[in-house]
Scaffold this active site. Structure first.
Site: not given
Ligand SMILES: NC(=O)c1ccc[n+]([C@@H]2O[C@H](COP(=O)([O-])OP(=O)(O)OC[C@H]3O[C@@H](n4cnc5c(N)ncnc54)[C@H](OP(=O)(O)O)[C@@H]3O)[C@@H](O)[C@H]2O)c1
Ligand SMILES: *[C@@H]1O[C@H](CO)[C@@H](O)[C@H](O)[C@H]1NC(C)=O
Length: 325
Positions: A198, A213
């Site tokens: 990130s 985080y």
């Molecule tokens: N969005 C951003 O701006 C951003 C920026 C930098 C890095 N990232 C990184 O990118 C990755 C994805 O982020 P995102 O924004 O796509 O997040 P998100 O929309 O919250 O999606 C997260 C995914 O992980 C699953 N998940 C969460 N907790 C879990 C658990 N305890 N067991 C199994 N599955 C679980 C969620 O399942 P459910 O569908 O069941 O909730 C969903 O499929 C992460 O590692 C995040 O740190 C994101």
């Protein structure tokens, strides 16, 4: 070519004191370096062809594929003709994503789903994944699952449950899944591993009010860079991808914009980088922001970020107290 002009130029340089020549030469060198890195950026961002991901194997495993970026990866990888192992916590959401992929990409994409709660018993979870991938040629691993704070909080306000989840899901989950999937890749001498880092840990100098985080993502970054060096001689390409904001539920941003891609837009850019650098930010406008942030003094970015996160905290607290009433 006008040699007399060049020679008179050199003559002039000769007449300058040595330190003027030194400064001029250093200036030229740094200009050259800047232009080369700009050219390289244009090449890798717009022109360089993507690797053929099926060469790594016919299956891809994605953690957290039921929402956001992970879901984007699932659809994009299926479009490239890879079969999928989807590892998520919700059986109904896993089914929804599988059905969606089948209706969009056809029934010939094979999909296996594995139900694992990454904040729960990980030895049990890893056992399930091991069983599911037994005998499968998993060439691509996307370590995407991750959690963040519900909203910005000071470290002393982070409760033990949130603390445990951040470390179990982000650090332990990624580490253990990597070890489970790596074994087969080593036998087959090929594979690509993508870990989601990130900008919170790598692009900005600090991420106040998201300390844990950001720190878990710093772990992911260094973990990936070490593995990149460890395994590149064995046909396995490890990479930390560094997104800035992507419009997902984690970022609490619903609508995408030029600097904030949709999950699908991010994933489309992301596939083009798999197998190359140990650390990258795949979405073009994100790398422009990275470059801009890099050119500002750290204290300026720190102060801006602190103010920004304090506002998020305030909003979050108001929402929380609204819920309680
Ligand atoms: N969005 C951003 O701006 C951003 C920026 C930098 C890095 N990232 C990184 O990118 C990755 C994805 O982020 P995102 O924004 O796509 O997040 P998100 O929309 O919250 O999606 C997260 C995914 O992980 C699953 N998940 C969460 N907790 C879990 C658990 N305890 N067991 C199994 N599955 C679980 C969620 O399942 P459910 O569908 O069941 O909730 C969903 O499929 C992460 O590692 C995040 O740190 C994101
Ligand atoms: C986690 O699962 C493993 C394997 O199924 C089991 O042996 C262990 O007791 C479980 N641990 C906890 C804390 O439930």
């Amino acid at each position: 070519m006008d040699f007399s002009a060049i020679s008179s130029c050199m003559q002039q340089a000769h007449n300058q004191p040595w330190w003027v020549i030194l400064i001029g030469a250093l200036g030229l060198l740094s200009l050259l370096k800047k232009s080369l890195s700009l050219l390289n950026w244009v090449w890798v961002t717009f022109l360089r062809p993507a690797k053929n991901l099926r060469k790594y194997g016919s299956w891809a495993l994605i953690t957290g594929p039921t929402d956001g970026i992970g879901k984007g990866f699932a659809f994009q990888l299926a479009r490239k003709g890879l079969n999928l192992v989807l590892v998520g916590r919700s059986p109904s959401k896993l089914k929804e994503v599988s059905d969606g992929i089948h209706s969009k990409c056809g029934e010939k994409v094979q999909i296996k789903t594995v139900v694992v709660d990454f904040s729960g018993n990980l030895s049990e979870g890893m056992q399930k994944i091991e069983e599911a991938i037994h005998g499968l040629d998993v060439g691509v691993l996307i370590n995407n699952v991750g959690v963040s704070y519900p909203y910005a909080k000071f470290f002393h306000e982070v409760d033990s449950e949130l603390l445990k989840n951040l470390i179990t899901v982000n650090v332990e989950g990624t580490t253990k899944v990597t070890q489970v999937v790596l074994r087969g890749m080593l036998e087959r001498k090929r594979g690509a591993i993508v870990n989601l880092g990130s900008g919170a840990a790598i692009v900005i100098p600090s991420d106040p009010l998201y300390a844990v985080y950001a720190a878990t993502k710093a772990y992911i970054d260094q973990f990936s860079r070490c593995l990149f060096v460890e395994y590149k001689g064995r046909g396995i390409d490890v990479q930390c991808q560094v997104p800035l904001y992507v419009a997902t539920k984690m970022a609490s941003i619903r609508r995408s914009s030029f600097f904030v891609p949709s999950a699908d837009g991010y994933a489309r850019a992301a596939l083009r980088w798999i197998g190359y650098e140990p650390r990258c930010t795949p979405y073009g406008p994100h790398s422009v922001l990275w470059w801009l942030l890099d050119s500002l003094p750290e204290s300026v970015v720190d102060n801006w970020r602190l103010g920004f996160c304090l506002k998020i905290r305030k909003k979050g607290q108001q929402k929380d107290s609204g819920k309680k009433e």
